[in-house]
Design an enzyme around this catalytic site. Structure first.
Site: not given
Ligand code: 2HA
Ligand code: ZN
Length: 279
Positions: A142, A172, A213
């Site tokens: 994270h 890509e 976030h």
């Protein structure tokens, strides 16, 4: 100390990745957290079997049977990525999930009295989900990558819209994440709800964006999880730089399909995002 965990190649890479992510500006202060599954051979070789515990910490969930009695590296709550490589014992730890799934046995680290990340609920849920759909998965990562966060201020939390914008930004991308990305709207972090929602998306995607976030990424190893996130972050940077400009070119659906065939990704591709039936 009987264990030689700091000599473990996976641990060395863990510390390098954490350091690198701080220097990329993605993990300010105590932002971000990473967990890595340890293999039984590594428990033997570097943790002296991994069954001597310093203390126990209750878990905020009853962990899924697939992660019970398994060992993980975890970043510590309130700890800074910036400080981790120079002082691993205080900033990260090694835990074994108890056989009843209710407790983390601390094998090493989180000195003097710390504990694992506040996001452990999401991490363990995501590990369990990914291990069920893809048993080689080892890493849940994270982070708060800057451009991706800006993008989430400008775009609806929609899997298809986000995925297409990212795929079209750089050739890509569809090759690196042909299944697309999942996106959640803003939700309260550290809660069971966001853990459940993230793990649900991980049945389908290796990457889940948390609106306003950051991102969760999964991978067989640290390179894969990091590579996914850095590719997404780079697409977000390109997408952002094109905003408000008169774009002359973008990658078309036909060209995306050519890439899928060129790289043999027909099985993994999210065809519905291209408004096509699987080819
Ligand atoms: O560990 O990033 O989401 C701090 C965070 C919480
Ligand atoms: Zn975060």
């Amino acid at each position: 100390m009987a264990n030689k965990i700091l000599e473990c190649p996976k641990m060395k890479q863990y510390l390098d990745v954490i350091d690198n992510m701080y220097r990329l500006g993605w993990d300010e202060r105590n932002g971000g957290n990473i967990s890595v599954l340890v293999d039984p051979e590594e428990e033997k070789e570097y943790l002296d079997g991994g069954r001597q515990y310093i203390r126990d910490i209750p878990l905020p969930l009853v962990a899924d049977p697939i992660v019970r009695d398994r060992v993980f590296f975890f970043t510590g709550t309130g700890r800074y990525f910036r400080n981790t490589k120079a002082d691993p014992e205080h900033n990260i730890g090694v835990i074994r999930i108890s056989e009843d799934g209710k407790v983390a046995h601390v094998i090493w680290g989180f000195e003097p009295n710390g504990q694992f990340t506040s996001e452990i609920y999401a991490h363990l849920m995501c590990h369990a989900t990914r291990m069920k759909v893809h048993p080689q998965n080892h890493v849940i990562m994270h982070s708060h990558p800057t451009n991706l966060l800006i993008m989430s201020h400008l775009m609806k939390a929609d899997d298809k819209e986000f995925t297409l914008a990212l795929w079209r930004a750089m050739t890509e991308c569809i090759v690196v994440y042909p299944e697309g990305v999942g996106v959640l709207p803003w939700m309260l972090c550290g809660t069971n709800e966001i853990g459940v929602a993230t793990a649900k998306k991980m049945e389908q995607y290796r990457c889940v964006i948390w609106g306003l976030h950051g991102i969760y990424g999964a991978g067989d190893d640290l390179d894969e999880a990091f590579g996914l996130i850095e590719t997404i972050e780079k697409s977000a940077q390109i997408w952002l730089a094109c905003q408000g400009k008169k774009e002359l070119y973008t990658i078309s659906n036909d060209e995306l399909v050519q890439l899928v065939h060129r790289f043999g990704l027909e099985k993994q591709c999210a065809w519905n995002f291209l408004d096509r039936k699987p080819e």
